[in-house]
Design a protein around this motif. Sequence first.
Motif, short mmCIF file in Angstrom:
data_model
loop_
_atom_site.label_atom_id
_atom_site.label_comp_id
_atom_site.label_asym_id
_atom_site.label_seq_id
_atom_site.Cartn_x
_atom_site.Cartn_y
_atom_site.Cartn_z
N VAL A 152 0.85 -1.19 0.00
CA VAL A 152 0.00 0.00 0.00
C VAL A 152 0.88 1.24 0.00
CG1 VAL A 152 -0.21 0.01 2.52
CG2 VAL A 152 -1.96 1.12 1.17
N LYS A 153 0.38 2.27 -0.65
CA LYS A 153 1.15 3.51 -0.69
C LYS A 153 0.21 4.65 -0.29
CE LYS A 153 4.57 5.42 -3.71
NZ LYS A 153 5.04 5.45 -5.08
N THR A 154 0.64 5.44 0.71
CA THR A 154 -0.20 6.56 1.14
C THR A 154 0.28 7.84 0.45
OG1 THR A 154 1.19 7.09 3.02
CG2 THR A 154 -0.55 5.49 3.41
N TYR A 155 -0.55 8.90 0.54
CA TYR A 155 -0.18 10.18 -0.07
C TYR A 155 1.03 10.78 0.65
CZ TYR A 155 -4.58 9.90 -2.60
OH TYR A 155 -5.58 9.49 -3.42
N VAL A 158 -5.72 6.09 1.11
CA VAL A 158 -4.38 5.81 0.58
C VAL A 158 -4.31 6.16 -0.90
CG1 VAL A 158 -3.95 3.95 2.24
CG2 VAL A 158 -4.92 3.39 0.03
N LYS A 159 -3.11 6.21 -1.43
CA LYS A 159 -2.97 6.55 -2.85
C LYS A 159 -3.36 5.35 -3.71
CE LYS A 159 0.17 8.36 -6.23
NZ LYS A 159 0.62 7.23 -7.03
N GLU A 160 -2.84 4.19 -3.32
CA GLU A 160 -3.17 2.95 -4.03
C GLU A 160 -2.88 1.77 -3.11
OE1 GLU A 160 -0.53 3.49 -7.37
OE2 GLU A 160 1.05 2.37 -6.37
N ALA A 161 -3.54 0.65 -3.38
CA ALA A 161 -3.33 -0.52 -2.54
C ALA A 161 -3.44 -1.78 -3.36
CB ALA A 161 -4.34 -0.55 -1.40
N GLU A 162 -2.66 -2.79 -2.95
CA GLU A 162 -2.70 -4.08 -3.64
C GLU A 162 -3.92 -4.88 -3.21
OE1 GLU A 162 0.83 -6.40 -3.11
OE2 GLU A 162 2.09 -4.77 -3.83
#
Lengths: 205, 98
Positions: free
Chosen positions: A85-88, B25-29
């Motif tokens: 997961v990637k947060t802002y 979140v920006k993106e998630a798997e």
Amino acid sequence: MEETFSKQESLKIIEQMIKTAKNEHREKGEGWLLWGWLLFIASTLSAVLVQVRLSGYIGWVWTAMGLLTFISFLWELRAKKTQAVKTYVEELLEKFSTGFLISLFAIIAATSIAANVNKDDSGQSIAFAFGYFFILYAFWMYIHGSAIRFKPLIIGAIVNWAAAIAIFIVKDFKYAMIISAVAVAVGYLIPGYMLRNLYKKSHKS
Amino acid sequence: MEFKELDPILHAPLRLAVISLLLSVKEAEFTFIKEKTNSTAGNLSVQISKLKEAEYIEVTKQFRDNYPLTICKITPRGVDAFENYVKALQSYMHPGEL
């Protein structure tokens, strides 16, 4: 058939999921610890080498430090790629991190040029460069600490700004290295261990 | 007293959970979403497809170390839909305030 649920349950789901995502970007503190130990060892070793009159080896210490930094940067990039997961906030901090490294290498390049031009004054030029490094470190810590709302990093930033001023005052390379080691311990190592403990606690519960 | 209609695409527990998670979140798997929502892969796949059809999320398929990877990201349309859904919920919770 769709599962039906109440409005209260809707709100509960929203709240739970937002809370889950919020906890997810908690840092492990590994980067701070790695950088912290590299800088701490290099600074301490440099001060010791000056003391025992083996200053000629200091260049090797910092070359090794530069190489290890570059390897650790690549390792961190790889670790980030495998994150689920990637947060802002993480995305923004990554950009800051790249900008920070470019600025750091720019100072190193500028210092090497300055030290070559003023050969008599090379020790002082290098000591001054450490002052600039610490201004940059402090700025980076302040932004990072504010973004993740972690006070020890903000305190670390203040200590590093103070260290930068102290380095400009003492001018002497050996004392600059001692100040550097202390500033790194407070600014990198203590917050790094605190972040690691918080991460461990949050992933236990 | 006016009650807004709840978006049927979002008014389903798992789809609402996915959108709420992706909003933060920006993106998630796919695996991350599955773990955090405590869902099964099959059910999650179906719900993700529905959200994708409604253009509430974007789904990208990639490969990492020879393993397939599904990455989900909320779209501006999904954000709008979520905001409207919350407003509609508020109209039920606090009638007359909106």
